[in-house]
Structure formats: C-alpha cells, structure tokens
Design a protein around this motif. Structure first.
Motif, PDB file in Angstrom:
ATOM      1  N   MET A   1       0.850  -1.194   0.000  1.00 61.54           N
ATOM      2  CA  MET A   1       0.000   0.000   0.000  1.00 61.54           C
ATOM      3  C   MET A   1       0.886   1.243   0.000  1.00 61.54           C
ATOM      4  SD  MET A   1      -2.882   1.182   2.755  1.00 61.54           S
ATOM      5  CE  MET A   1      -3.785  -0.353   2.515  1.00 61.54           C
ATOM      6  N   SER A   2       0.593   2.168  -0.920  1.00 66.48           N
ATOM      7  CA  SER A   2       1.397   3.382  -1.031  1.00 66.48           C
ATOM      8  C   SER A   2       1.082   4.360   0.083  1.00 66.48           C
ATOM      9  CB  SER A   2       1.160   4.035  -2.392  1.00 66.48           C
ATOM     10  OG  SER A   2       1.788   5.296  -2.445  1.00 66.48           O
ATOM     11  N   GLN A   3       2.084   5.134   0.474  1.00 70.53           N
ATOM     12  CA  GLN A   3       1.889   6.165   1.486  1.00 70.53           C
ATOM     13  C   GLN A   3       1.368   7.466   0.874  1.00 70.53           C
ATOM     14  OE1 GLN A   3       2.278   5.553   4.803  1.00 70.53           O
ATOM     15  NE2 GLN A   3       2.639   3.460   4.150  1.00 70.53           N
ATOM     16  N   VAL A   4       1.400   7.563  -0.456  1.00 71.54           N
ATOM     17  CA  VAL A   4       0.922   8.761  -1.137  1.00 71.54           C
ATOM     18  C   VAL A   4      -0.338   8.400  -1.889  1.00 71.54           C
ATOM     19  CG1 VAL A   4       1.467  10.591  -2.776  1.00 71.54           C
ATOM     20  CG2 VAL A   4       3.280   9.590  -1.378  1.00 71.54           C
ATOM     21  N   PRO A  15      -5.575   2.701  -7.330  1.00 66.78           N
ATOM     22  CA  PRO A  15      -4.577   1.665  -7.623  1.00 66.78           C
ATOM     23  C   PRO A  15      -3.381   1.695  -6.678  1.00 66.78           C
ATOM     24  CG  PRO A  15      -5.314   2.702  -9.654  1.00 66.78           C
ATOM     25  CD  PRO A  15      -5.892   3.502  -8.527  1.00 66.78           C
ATOM     26  N   ARG A  16      -3.082   2.862  -6.114  1.00 65.36           N
ATOM     27  CA  ARG A  16      -1.953   2.936  -5.191  1.00 65.36           C
ATOM     28  C   ARG A  16      -2.248   2.243  -3.863  1.00 65.36           C
ATOM     29  NH1 ARG A  16       1.074   8.812  -5.544  1.00 65.36           N
ATOM     30  NH2 ARG A  16       1.574   8.734  -7.769  1.00 65.36           N
ATOM     31  N   GLN A  17      -3.499   1.969  -3.602  1.00 64.95           N
ATOM     32  CA  GLN A  17      -3.867   1.302  -2.356  1.00 64.95           C
ATOM     33  C   GLN A  17      -4.077  -0.202  -2.531  1.00 64.95           C
ATOM     34  OE1 GLN A  17      -3.399   3.255   0.116  1.00 64.95           O
ATOM     35  NE2 GLN A  17      -3.198   4.970  -1.326  1.00 64.95           N
ATOM     36  N   LYS A  20       0.675  -4.620  -2.283  1.00 65.69           N
ATOM     37  CA  LYS A  20       1.970  -4.513  -2.945  1.00 65.69           C
ATOM     38  C   LYS A  20       2.186  -5.675  -3.902  1.00 65.69           C
ATOM     39  CE  LYS A  20       6.846  -3.617  -1.916  1.00 65.69           C
ATOM     40  NZ  LYS A  20       7.850  -3.407  -0.845  1.00 65.69           N
ATOM     41  N   TRP A  21       1.770  -6.869  -3.531  1.00 68.09           N
ATOM     42  CA  TRP A  21       1.922  -8.052  -4.383  1.00 68.09           C
ATOM     43  C   TRP A  21       1.182  -7.850  -5.699  1.00 68.09           C
ATOM     44  CZ3 TRP A  21      -1.415 -11.519  -6.657  1.00 68.09           C
ATOM     45  CH2 TRP A  21      -0.844 -12.698  -7.145  1.00 68.09           C
ATOM     46  N   ARG A  22      -0.053  -7.350  -5.625  1.00 68.21           N
ATOM     47  CA  ARG A  22      -0.847  -7.165  -6.840  1.00 68.21           C
ATOM     48  C   ARG A  22      -0.217  -6.115  -7.754  1.00 68.21           C
ATOM     49  NH1 ARG A  22      -7.124  -4.940  -7.175  1.00 68.21           N
ATOM     50  NH2 ARG A  22      -7.510  -5.561  -9.356  1.00 68.21           N
ATOM     51  N   ARG A  23       0.219  -5.021  -7.179  1.00 71.31           N
ATOM     52  CA  ARG A  23       0.825  -3.970  -7.996  1.00 71.31           C
ATOM     53  C   ARG A  23       2.108  -4.445  -8.664  1.00 71.31           C
ATOM     54  NH1 ARG A  23       2.109   0.688  -4.542  1.00 71.31           N
ATOM     55  NH2 ARG A  23       1.983  -0.704  -2.758  1.00 71.31           N
ATOM     56  N   TRP A  24       2.918  -5.215  -7.932  1.00 74.08           N
ATOM     57  CA  TRP A  24       4.159  -5.727  -8.510  1.00 74.08           C
ATOM     58  C   TRP A  24       3.879  -6.746  -9.607  1.00 74.08           C
ATOM     59  CZ3 TRP A  24       9.476  -5.257  -8.276  1.00 74.08           C
ATOM     60  CH2 TRP A  24       9.951  -4.225  -7.467  1.00 74.08           C
ATOM     61  N   GLY A 129       5.548   4.098 -18.141  1.00 74.99           N
ATOM     62  CA  GLY A 129       5.827   5.132 -17.143  1.00 74.99           C
ATOM     63  C   GLY A 129       4.561   5.609 -16.467  1.00 74.99           C
ATOM     64  N   GLY A 130       3.506   5.828 -17.259  1.00 71.88           N
ATOM     65  CA  GLY A 130       2.237   6.234 -16.686  1.00 71.88           C
ATOM     66  C   GLY A 130       1.627   5.168 -15.806  1.00 71.88           C
ATOM     67  N   SER A 131       1.760   3.899 -16.225  1.00 73.55           N
ATOM     68  CA  SER A 131       1.217   2.799 -15.416  1.00 73.55           C
ATOM     69  C   SER A 131       1.907   2.718 -14.063  1.00 73.55           C
ATOM     70  CB  SER A 131       1.370   1.469 -16.166  1.00 73.55           C
ATOM     71  OG  SER A 131       0.591   1.453 -17.340  1.00 73.55           O
ATOM     72  N   LEU A 132       3.223   2.872 -14.061  1.00 70.91           N
ATOM     73  CA  LEU A 132       3.948   2.854 -12.790  1.00 70.91           C
ATOM     74  C   LEU A 132       3.546   4.037 -11.924  1.00 70.91           C
ATOM     75  CD1 LEU A 132       7.565   1.821 -13.853  1.00 70.91           C
ATOM     76  CD2 LEU A 132       5.689   0.373 -13.087  1.00 70.91           C
ATOM     77  N   ALA A 133       3.371   5.200 -12.559  1.00 68.43           N
ATOM     78  CA  ALA A 133       2.958   6.378 -11.797  1.00 68.43           C
ATOM     79  C   ALA A 133       1.546   6.238 -11.256  1.00 68.43           C
ATOM     80  CB  ALA A 133       3.065   7.618 -12.679  1.00 68.43           C
ATOM     81  N   ASP A 134       0.685   5.479 -11.966  1.00 70.05           N
ATOM     82  CA  ASP A 134      -0.669   5.225 -11.474  1.00 70.05           C
ATOM     83  C   ASP A 134      -0.649   4.444 -10.166  1.00 70.05           C
ATOM     84  OD1 ASP A 134      -1.725   6.433 -13.713  1.00 70.05           O
ATOM     85  OD2 ASP A 134      -2.058   4.553 -14.791  1.00 70.05           O
ATOM     86  N   MET A 135       0.267   3.476 -10.079  1.00 69.97           N
ATOM     87  CA  MET A 135       0.219   2.508  -8.969  1.00 69.97           C
ATOM     88  C   MET A 135       1.232   2.775  -7.863  1.00 69.97           C
ATOM     89  SD  MET A 135      -0.369  -1.096 -11.009  1.00 69.97           S
ATOM     90  CE  MET A 135       1.101  -0.951 -12.025  1.00 69.97           C
ATOM     91  N   PHE A 136       2.271   3.560  -8.139  1.00 69.40           N
ATOM     92  CA  PHE A 136       3.353   3.715  -7.170  1.00 69.40           C
ATOM     93  C   PHE A 136       3.665   5.194  -6.967  1.00 69.40           C
ATOM     94  CE2 PHE A 136       3.902  -0.366  -9.263  1.00 69.40           C
ATOM     95  CZ  PHE A 136       4.093  -1.233  -8.193  1.00 69.40           C
ATOM     96  N   SER A 137       4.010   5.542  -5.739  1.00 68.17           N
ATOM     97  CA  SER A 137       4.434   6.905  -5.431  1.00 68.17           C
ATOM     98  C   SER A 137       5.856   7.122  -5.952  1.00 68.17           C
ATOM     99  CB  SER A 137       4.385   7.131  -3.918  1.00 68.17           C
ATOM    100  OG  SER A 137       5.274   6.242  -3.259  1.00 68.17           O
ATOM    101  N   PRO A 138       6.325   8.378  -6.029  1.00 72.62           N
ATOM    102  CA  PRO A 138       7.654   8.637  -6.596  1.00 72.62           C
ATOM    103  C   PRO A 138       8.788   7.854  -5.938  1.00 72.62           C
ATOM    104  CG  PRO A 138       6.434  10.674  -6.413  1.00 72.62           C
ATOM    105  CD  PRO A 138       5.592   9.617  -5.746  1.00 72.62           C
TER     106      PRO A 138
END
Length: 490
Positions: A1-4, A15-17, A20-24, A129-138
């Motif tokens: 789960m992302s902190q941002v 998607p950031r929430q 972590k397993w699913r996002r990876w 790049g956009g997909s990673l930015a959708d799911m993960f904080s910087p």
C-alpha cells in the motif's frame, strides 16, 4: 500500500492502495512486453532470401521505424481511453504480425510485418511510465523504472548473444516463432489486467453507479479532442526546451546502440578475424555495463535521492517533495560514461591490441546508456506528472527515428571514415550530454517556471489557495499531491 494516495479516486478504488503483491505482479507483466531479437538472425535471413547486407539490416531499422508512430498514438490514447485497451490492442497486434513475419514467403513481406509489429507493439513503451505512476508513489517507482530499463536497454544489447548462438543451429523461422509464442502467452495475461488510469476508473465507477457516461460529444468536438490528444507529444517536444534537448541527446545514445549492433561485427571481423557469431558475444560487455548502471543507481543515486526527499519532507512537515532536478545527477554521470567508453573503443580497437581491451570498452558505454534511461525517464515522470505518457511517447518517437537510420549507417560510416575516426566522431558527439545536464541542474527551476506543463515548486508552506496563485498562475486550480495518473490537462 502506497503512502501517497490518489487525489482523484476514493481509497477503495485507488490503484496505489492495492496490495503490494498485486501492484508488482501487474508491473512485471508489463515488464515482459519487450522487443524481440534480430541481429543474430540477420545472416540466416540474408542467405535464405539471397539479399544484400543493407536490405537485411532493414529488419532492425523498419521495426524501429514502425516504433516511431506507435508511442505517439498509444500514449495519448491511454490518457483518453485508459491504459488497458491500449495494452491489449498492442499485444494482440504484435503477436499477429510477429507470427506473420515468421511465416513470410518473401523478404518484402518479412520487412513489412516487422514494420507493422513495431508500429503496433511499440505503443506499450509510452504507457509503462504512466502505469507505474498510477500505482506507485515517486519514492516507490524508482526501483521499478530501473527494472524496466534493464529490459528496454538490455534486450537489444544482450539480444545478439543468444540469437547469434542459436542462429547457427536453429532456423530463423523457429526463432521468430518462439518470439510470437512467448508474446501470445504474455498477451493472455495482459487481457486479465485491471485498469489503472484514474479517469478511466472514475468513468467506470460512474457508469456502474447508474449515473451514466459523460454527455455525448458531437463529431466536431470528438475530432477536436482526438486531434489534441494525438498532437500532445509533438506539442510537448516543440514547446518544452527541456524535452527537446534531453530527447535529442537520448536519441543519439539510444541510436548508438543500434549502430554498434552492425559496427561491432565489422570491427572485430576486420581487426581480429571473428565470425559474426563470435562478435555477437562481444555484446556481453555492454550488457554487463547495463547491470552495473542499475547497481550504481540503486547503491548510490537512489539512496542519495531518498535522503534528500526525506530531508525536504521533514523540513516542510510533509507538504513538499524533492524537485524534479533531484533526478539529474544520474544524467550527468551517464553523460560522462558514454564518451569515455567510445574514446576507449576508438583508441584501443587495433590489430596490435588484444581483443579484450576494446571489448571492455562496452562496460562504460552500457553503464551510460542505462543510467541515462533510468534518470531521464524518472525525471520526465516527476517533471510532467499529468502528461508523462505523452512526453515519453515523444521521446520514444525521436529515439526510434534515429535508431531507424543508425543500423544502416554503421558499416558505411566505419568503411568511409575508418574504424578509429568513425569511433572518435561518435565519441565527440556523445560529449554534448554533459554540458546539457549541467545547464539543467543550474537553470532547471527557471525553465520549469516558464513552462505551462511542468510541475511547479511550492514557495511557502501555507494555505494552499494564496500559495498556488503565486507559484502556478497558469493553472486555474489548487495544487494537489502528485498523482501518478497521466490524464490530459485542459
């Protein structure tokens, strides 16, 4: 789960929430959408169709030519319709034309299928790049961008090694068939991926709640929106000096790799009497350089960036982030490695010098290529958080223009100027990157302030409305926490 968290979607749909397993897992599926091998099959194809060496090199060039247009269309379409439909269409199209290339009866058919496979399949390069930015904080996505760079930069680098070895014992049609089969397996998984683009998710939720889709647009409005979406990458390239200059240098360095795909076999055959299969093994050195570049990024640049980010967050009470220029030290370092490697190659590739000495020059060249890709793409994502897909699409298009021409220029360049002079010419051109990086480090903040699209700094930590009016007068809305989506801005 992302902190941002996302500032667009509610917690349960963000998607950031996701776990972590699913996002990876989603990221690793996208990671597998890579370009195929070609170099080691070139000799077989040339002999099979009884064609010239120049025509055979077009297999690489035309694939890259098709890749010019794919990202320009795929990036904006992902912002307009969402990422998932573009991923599916690109993957299915790539499988179809890869299989058609393996079954091609003539050289013209083969080259046409390669160009179409590059055109359709390359759309995914503008999306990751956009997909990673959708799911993960910087702070989370730096390592993932590193993994993607290993594939994007490492695949064409290491590709000649297995393809050169297999090219002597396996027919080229079987090699291309294996590429198509692997792509089909990945495509089956891609179809099951969820949508990650914020606006597409919001439209779906609105429809599921019975609120319907937005009002239908008339044909003139739809045409205008399409034109704006598809012209965004070109507009960013034309109006943003940062994008223009960094893209031109990145294009040269990327094209240099494809030029070396043809130049290395020529040089090592001329000076050391190596076969094309033996010369293919030379690419192990730049591939190891790619891995060393990733290690430098993880062990030096990334911890340094995270320390600066933490210091800024503590100082501002969590209301500020590190400016995009925090990614530029990697660009500066990479712009030193590449010319050092090329000068090394130019001065050591002689018959009286052992072959291992020029081979090792590939290490700094590979390190420079990887560090540039890593640092620059992270820089784009941080610099243009709402238009990163279009910026990356523009970057991909220009890189592929250069990489279309460079493979066919390699042997003529080295034949006309000579091995040493041709390498020195390339080394001198690659020196342009260092002063460009220094200028961005010094004046990057001023260039961002003059941009309509770049992320702006928050000068004071205070009430958002007055602060925003002072720092970002060109955007008539309150500043929001950096969200990874890349929806088009109005």
């Amino acid at each position: 789960m992302s902190q941002v968290p996302s500032c667009v979607l509610t917690f349960e749909h963000d998607p950031r929430q996701w776990s972590k397993w699913r996002r990876w897992m989603i990221a690793l599926v996208i990671w597998n959408l890579i370009a195929p091998m070609w170099s080691g099959m070139q000799q077989q194809i040339q002999e099979h169709f009884q064609t010239t060496d120049f025509i055979a090199t077009l297999g690489v060039g035309l694939f890259n030519f098709g890749s010019i247009f794919g990202p320009l269309i795929g990036g904006p379409l992902s912002e307009f319709y969402g990422r998932r439909p573009v991923y599916i269409a690109a993957s299915v199209g790539f499988v179809f034309f890869s299989l058609a290339a393996a079954l091609s009866p003539t050289m013209i058919t083969l080259l046409s299928c390669r160009a179409l496979a590059g055109f359709i399949g390359s759309a995914v390069f503008a999306l990751y790049g956009g997909s990673l930015a959708d799911m993960f904080s910087p702070d989370e996505r730096g390592s993932l961008v590193a993994l993607f760079t290993v594939v994007l930069q490492g695949a064409p680098t290491i590709g000649p090694v297995p393809s050169s070895l297999l090219g002597t014992i396996v027919h080229w049609r079987w090699l291309m068939g294996c590429i198509a089969v692997w792509a089909a397996i990945i495509t089956a998984v891609v179809i099951c991926l969820p949508e990650t683009e914020a606006n597409a998710i919001r439209r779906r939720i609105t429809h599921q709640q019975g609120l319907g889709f937005p009002k239908d647009r008339n044909p003139a409005q739809s045409l205008d929106i399409w034109g704006k979406a598809l012209s965004t990458p070109i507009t960013m390239l034309r109006r943003e000096p940062i994008v223009t200059w960094t893209t031109l240098y990145h294009a040269f360095v990327y094209g240099l790799l494809f030029l070396l795909l043809e130049a290395y076999p020529h040089v090592y055959k001329s000076h050391y009497s190596m076969s094309r299969q033996q010369a293919g093994l030379v690419f192990i050195a730049p591939w190891l350089g790619n891995l060393l570049g990733v290690l430098i990024y993880f062990c030096i640049l990334k911890p340094r960036y995270e320390a600066q980010q933490h210091a800024i967050l503590v100082q501002s009470g969590g209301k500020r982030e590190i400016p995009p220029e925090g990614r530029l030290p990697g660009v500066s370092l990479s712009s030193l490695f590449t010319p050092v490697g090329m000068f090394w190659f130019a001065l050591s590739a002689r018959p009286d010098v052992h072959w291992l000495v020029p081979v090792l020059s590939g290490l700094p060249v590979g390190m420079g290529m990887t560090l540039l890709q890593l640092s620059l793409l992270n820089y784009y994502i941080d610099l243009y958080p709402t238009q990163s897909a279009s910026v990356i699409a523009a970057n991909c298009a220009v890189r592929n223009v250069v990489s279309t021409v460079f493979p066919s220029l390699g042997i003529p360049l080295y034949t006309h100027f000579g091995i040493r002079n041709a390498s020195l010419l390339l080394a001198c051109i690659s020196c342009i990157g260092f002063p460009t990086a220094i200028i961005l480090l010094i004046y990057g903040k001023n260039l961002r302030a003059a941009s309509r699209s770049a992320k702006q700094d928050v000068v004071d930590v205070c009430d958002p409305s007055p602060c925003f009016s002072a720092t970002a007068p060109l955007m008539n809305q309150l500043p929001q926490p950096t969200y990874g989506g890349t929806g088009s801005s109005n």
